[in-house]
Design a protein around this motif. Structure first.
Motif, PDB file in Angstrom:
ATOM      1  N   LYS A 126       0.887  -1.194  -0.091  1.00 44.35           N
ATOM      2  CA  LYS A 126      -0.072   0.122   0.094  1.00 44.35           C
ATOM      3  C   LYS A 126       0.684   1.229   0.008  1.00 44.35           C
ATOM      4  CE  LYS A 126      -3.844  -2.071   2.125  1.00 44.35           C
ATOM      5  NZ  LYS A 126      -4.848  -2.212   3.647  1.00 44.35           N
ATOM      6  N   GLN A 127       1.882   1.261   0.770  1.00 44.54           N
ATOM      7  CA  GLN A 127       2.830   2.520   0.796  1.00 44.54           C
ATOM      8  C   GLN A 127       3.846   2.424  -0.507  1.00 44.54           C
ATOM      9  OE1 GLN A 127       4.842   2.607   4.662  1.00 44.54           O
ATOM     10  NE2 GLN A 127       2.975   3.118   5.797  1.00 44.54           N
ATOM     11  N   ARG A 128       3.927   1.320  -1.062  1.00 41.20           N
ATOM     12  CA  ARG A 128       4.903   1.185  -2.221  1.00 41.20           C
ATOM     13  C   ARG A 128       6.336   1.173  -1.684  1.00 41.20           C
ATOM     14  NH1 ARG A 128       2.975   4.518  -7.685  1.00 41.20           N
ATOM     15  NH2 ARG A 128       4.281   2.465  -8.354  1.00 41.20           N
ATOM     16  N   VAL A 129       6.840   2.126  -0.792  1.00 39.77           N
ATOM     17  CA  VAL A 129       7.963   1.941  -0.083  1.00 39.77           C
ATOM     18  C   VAL A 129       7.883   2.321   1.322  1.00 39.77           C
ATOM     19  CG1 VAL A 129      10.294   3.115  -0.156  1.00 39.77           C
ATOM     20  CG2 VAL A 129       9.165   3.138  -2.213  1.00 39.77           C
ATOM     21  N   ALA A 130       8.395   1.222   2.364  1.00 47.22           N
ATOM     22  CA  ALA A 130       8.315   1.582   3.602  1.00 47.22           C
ATOM     23  C   ALA A 130       9.626   1.099   4.239  1.00 47.22           C
ATOM     24  CB  ALA A 130       6.949   0.495   3.887  1.00 47.22           C
ATOM     25  N   THR A 131       9.645   1.909   5.322  1.00 47.43           N
ATOM     26  CA  THR A 131      11.092   1.529   6.350  1.00 47.43           C
ATOM     27  C   THR A 131      10.468   0.556   7.426  1.00 47.43           C
ATOM     28  OG1 THR A 131      10.405   3.436   7.560  1.00 47.43           O
ATOM     29  CG2 THR A 131      11.746   3.795   5.610  1.00 47.43           C
ATOM     30  N   VAL A 132      11.325   0.060   8.195  1.00 47.00           N
ATOM     31  CA  VAL A 132      10.975  -0.806   9.234  1.00 47.00           C
ATOM     32  C   VAL A 132      10.050  -0.119  10.234  1.00 47.00           C
ATOM     33  CG1 VAL A 132      11.811  -2.135  11.351  1.00 47.00           C
ATOM     34  CG2 VAL A 132      13.011  -2.292   9.179  1.00 47.00           C
ATOM     35  N   GLU A 133      10.613   1.509  10.570  1.00 49.85           N
ATOM     36  CA  GLU A 133       9.913   2.030  11.574  1.00 49.85           C
ATOM     37  C   GLU A 133       8.547   2.462  11.038  1.00 49.85           C
ATOM     38  OE1 GLU A 133      14.254   2.539  11.951  1.00 49.85           O
ATOM     39  OE2 GLU A 133      12.650   2.692  10.305  1.00 49.85           O
ATOM     40  N   GLY A 134       8.478   2.565   9.723  1.00 48.19           N
ATOM     41  CA  GLY A 134       7.120   3.081   9.460  1.00 48.19           C
ATOM     42  C   GLY A 134       6.087   1.908   9.449  1.00 48.19           C
ATOM     43  N   ILE A 135       6.577   0.620   9.016  1.00 51.93           N
ATOM     44  CA  ILE A 135       5.721  -0.752   9.095  1.00 51.93           C
ATOM     45  C   ILE A 135       5.303  -0.916  10.604  1.00 51.93           C
ATOM     46  CG2 ILE A 135       5.699  -3.041   8.929  1.00 51.93           C
ATOM     47  CD1 ILE A 135       7.532  -2.412   6.566  1.00 51.93           C
ATOM     48  N   THR A 151      11.603  -3.215  17.146  1.00 51.61           N
ATOM     49  CA  THR A 151      11.822  -3.004  15.693  1.00 51.61           C
ATOM     50  C   THR A 151      12.795  -4.303  15.347  1.00 51.61           C
ATOM     51  OG1 THR A 151      12.049  -0.811  16.347  1.00 51.61           O
ATOM     52  CG2 THR A 151      13.498  -1.505  14.209  1.00 51.61           C
ATOM     53  N   GLN A 152      13.458  -5.063  16.024  1.00 49.35           N
ATOM     54  CA  GLN A 152      14.166  -6.317  15.812  1.00 49.35           C
ATOM     55  C   GLN A 152      13.341  -7.218  15.232  1.00 49.35           C
ATOM     56  OE1 GLN A 152      16.655  -7.839  18.980  1.00 49.35           O
ATOM     57  NE2 GLN A 152      16.984  -9.804  17.728  1.00 49.35           N
ATOM     58  N   GLN A 153      12.280  -7.462  15.998  1.00 49.96           N
ATOM     59  CA  GLN A 153      11.252  -8.498  15.686  1.00 49.96           C
ATOM     60  C   GLN A 153      10.581  -8.216  14.133  1.00 49.96           C
ATOM     61  OE1 GLN A 153       8.481  -7.992  19.005  1.00 49.96           O
ATOM     62  NE2 GLN A 153       9.248  -9.992  19.875  1.00 49.96           N
ATOM     63  N   ILE A 154      10.381  -7.007  13.893  1.00 46.21           N
ATOM     64  CA  ILE A 154       9.805  -6.674  12.608  1.00 46.21           C
ATOM     65  C   ILE A 154      11.024  -6.944  11.668  1.00 46.21           C
ATOM     66  CG2 ILE A 154       8.855  -4.851  11.102  1.00 46.21           C
ATOM     67  CD1 ILE A 154       7.144  -5.954  13.325  1.00 46.21           C
ATOM     68  N   GLU A 155      12.099  -6.426  12.052  1.00 49.71           N
ATOM     69  CA  GLU A 155      12.992  -6.953  10.967  1.00 49.71           C
ATOM     70  C   GLU A 155      13.394  -8.309  10.821  1.00 49.71           C
ATOM     71  OE1 GLU A 155      16.355  -5.110  13.221  1.00 49.71           O
ATOM     72  OE2 GLU A 155      16.291  -3.123  11.867  1.00 49.71           O
ATOM     73  N   GLU A 156      13.215  -9.065  11.558  1.00 46.98           N
ATOM     74  CA  GLU A 156      13.338 -10.581  11.329  1.00 46.98           C
ATOM     75  C   GLU A 156      12.060 -10.955  10.593  1.00 46.98           C
ATOM     76  OE1 GLU A 156      12.918 -12.055  15.323  1.00 46.98           O
ATOM     77  OE2 GLU A 156      14.920 -11.570  15.882  1.00 46.98           O
ATOM     78  N   ILE A 157      10.810 -10.440  10.400  1.00 47.14           N
ATOM     79  CA  ILE A 157       9.861 -10.688   9.647  1.00 47.14           C
ATOM     80  C   ILE A 157      10.272 -10.211   8.256  1.00 47.14           C
ATOM     81  CG2 ILE A 157       7.529 -10.223   9.138  1.00 47.14           C
ATOM     82  CD1 ILE A 157       7.678 -12.239  11.236  1.00 47.14           C
ATOM     83  N   LEU A 158      10.730  -9.022   8.065  1.00 46.60           N
ATOM     84  CA  LEU A 158      10.980  -8.470   6.801  1.00 46.60           C
ATOM     85  C   LEU A 158      12.105  -9.380   5.955  1.00 46.60           C
ATOM     86  CD1 LEU A 158      10.840  -4.677   7.327  1.00 46.60           C
ATOM     87  CD2 LEU A 158       9.466  -6.001   6.308  1.00 46.60           C
ATOM     88  N   GLU A 177       9.614   8.532  -5.066  1.00 49.73           N
ATOM     89  CA  GLU A 177       8.756   7.772  -3.936  1.00 49.73           C
ATOM     90  C   GLU A 177       9.929   7.904  -2.777  1.00 49.73           C
ATOM     91  OE1 GLU A 177       7.835   3.806  -5.552  1.00 49.73           O
ATOM     92  OE2 GLU A 177       6.152   4.621  -6.507  1.00 49.73           O
ATOM     93  N   PHE A 178      11.152   7.910  -2.792  1.00 52.70           N
ATOM     94  CA  PHE A 178      11.816   7.888  -1.717  1.00 52.70           C
ATOM     95  C   PHE A 178      12.082   9.383  -1.113  1.00 52.70           C
ATOM     96  CE2 PHE A 178      12.634   4.109  -4.337  1.00 52.70           C
ATOM     97  CZ  PHE A 178      12.832   3.250  -3.429  1.00 52.70           C
ATOM     98  N   ASP A 179      11.458  10.303  -1.339  1.00 54.41           N
ATOM     99  CA  ASP A 179      11.778  11.798  -1.192  1.00 54.41           C
ATOM    100  C   ASP A 179      11.564  11.816   0.316  1.00 54.41           C
ATOM    101  OD1 ASP A 179       8.922  11.638  -1.111  1.00 54.41           O
ATOM    102  OD2 ASP A 179       8.994  13.410  -2.303  1.00 54.41           O
ATOM    103  N   SER A 180      10.913  10.959   0.872  1.00 51.31           N
ATOM    104  CA  SER A 180      10.690  11.303   2.497  1.00 51.31           C
ATOM    105  C   SER A 180      11.496  10.563   3.436  1.00 51.31           C
ATOM    106  CB  SER A 180       9.131  10.945   2.630  1.00 51.31           C
ATOM    107  OG  SER A 180       8.809   9.560   2.556  1.00 51.31           O
ATOM    108  N   ILE A 181      12.304   9.675   2.614  1.00 50.76           N
ATOM    109  CA  ILE A 181      13.352   8.725   3.325  1.00 50.76           C
ATOM    110  C   ILE A 181      14.721   9.000   2.962  1.00 50.76           C
ATOM    111  CG2 ILE A 181      13.960   6.285   3.471  1.00 50.76           C
ATOM    112  CD1 ILE A 181      11.170   5.524   2.123  1.00 50.76           C
ATOM    113  N   PRO A 182      15.601   9.231   4.187  1.00 46.11           N
ATOM    114  CA  PRO A 182      16.903   9.510   4.069  1.00 46.11           C
ATOM    115  C   PRO A 182      17.625   8.884   2.846  1.00 46.11           C
ATOM    116  CG  PRO A 182      16.125   9.693   6.322  1.00 46.11           C
ATOM    117  CD  PRO A 182      15.214   9.088   5.562  1.00 46.11           C
ATOM    118  N   VAL A 183      18.696   9.478   2.342  1.00 40.72           N
ATOM    119  CA  VAL A 183      19.676   8.873   1.351  1.00 40.72           C
ATOM    120  C   VAL A 183      20.150   7.734   2.049  1.00 40.72           C
ATOM    121  CG1 VAL A 183      21.257   9.026  -0.426  1.00 40.72           C
ATOM    122  CG2 VAL A 183      19.495  10.826  -0.198  1.00 40.72           C
TER     123      VAL A 183
END
Length: 238
Positions: A126-135, A151-158, A177-183
């Motif tokens: 749905k977000q097309r691009v997502a970070t661990v924190e955002g998820i 955060t570690q548990q979500i990283e394991e799932i990802l 699509e990455f303009d809101s995410i740090p380079v």
């Protein structure tokens, strides 16, 4: 196993004068003190026999008595399920013993894991691009799960979703699509395998070249090249 978050070892108040521990025999007291000293790690029956130097029949009888008085409990050790493992009733098994959030009573909770994987994949779709924190933020706000994830548990799932070829991990180039995410920050996009219950994304949507910050320097025979690109080769394997 409880899915409520908190310290792995939760201590209760020390037994008062009316506690069953006041009526222990000398052998029961020795055994109980050894088991309790191991806190959230517990102890194997063979080890407690070695540490207490009590005969087998005394240990077995004392264990039954301590369990009846609800001072100790038998727990499953995922590392050695065939061994009888005991712990003082006031402690919860450590992650090393219980296996952590992905286990229930010593067994891998595949249904729970699959549900969380499915939800994470849908959020990314749905977000097309997502970070661990955002998820993690979406999961917390929706309240689908009663468990507080780290955060570690979500990283394991990802990582599991990456291995399943459902999503791909890429680094943000700060554009589009990455303009809101740090380079340079790792984020996730869906692959052409798609998400269960959702339309499949087109193959072009998952090409890593489209989000590569060094695409202008990439040439077939250069230092940066499709032939040496880990992400490009991973995409070709899909």
């Amino acid at each position: 196993m409880s899915r409520l978050q908190g310290p792995l070892a939760l201590k209760r108040k020390r037994p008062d004068s009316n506690s069953p521990s006041e009526s222990l025999t000398e052998q029961e007291r020795i055994l109980y003190d050894v088991i309790r000293s191991k806190q959230d790690m517990g102890i194997w029956t063979r080890d407690m026999k070695r540490e207490t130097n009590l005969p087998d029949n005394v240990v077995n009888k004392s264990l039954k008595s301590l369990q009846a008085k609800k001072l100790i409990k038998e727990v499953v050790n995922i590392q050695n399920k065939g061994r009888k493992h005991y712990m003082a009733a006031e402690f919860e098994p450590s992650k090393e013993i219980s296996g952590g959030a992905w286990y229930v009573e010593g067994s891998l909770d595949t249904e729970f894991i699959d549900l969380l994987k499915d939800q994470c994949a849908k959020i990314i779709y749905k977000q097309r691009v997502a970070t661990v924190e955002g998820i993690l933020d979406v999961i917390r706000r929706t309240g689908i799960f009663k468990v507080e994830f780290s955060t570690q548990q979500i990283e394991e799932i990802l990582r599991a979703l990456v291995l399943d070829n459902v999503v791909m991990d890429v680094k943000s180039n700060g554009m589009g699509e990455f303009d809101s995410i740090p380079v340079g920050k790792v984020c996730y996009i869906c692959t052409n395998k798609g998400v269960r219950g959702e339309p499949k994304a087109g193959a072009m949507a998952s090409i890593p070249c489209g989000v590569c910050p060094r695409i202008n320097l990439c040439t077939p025979d250069g230092i940066i090249s499709p032939t040496t690109c880990v992400y490009y080769n991973k995409w070709l394997d899909f």
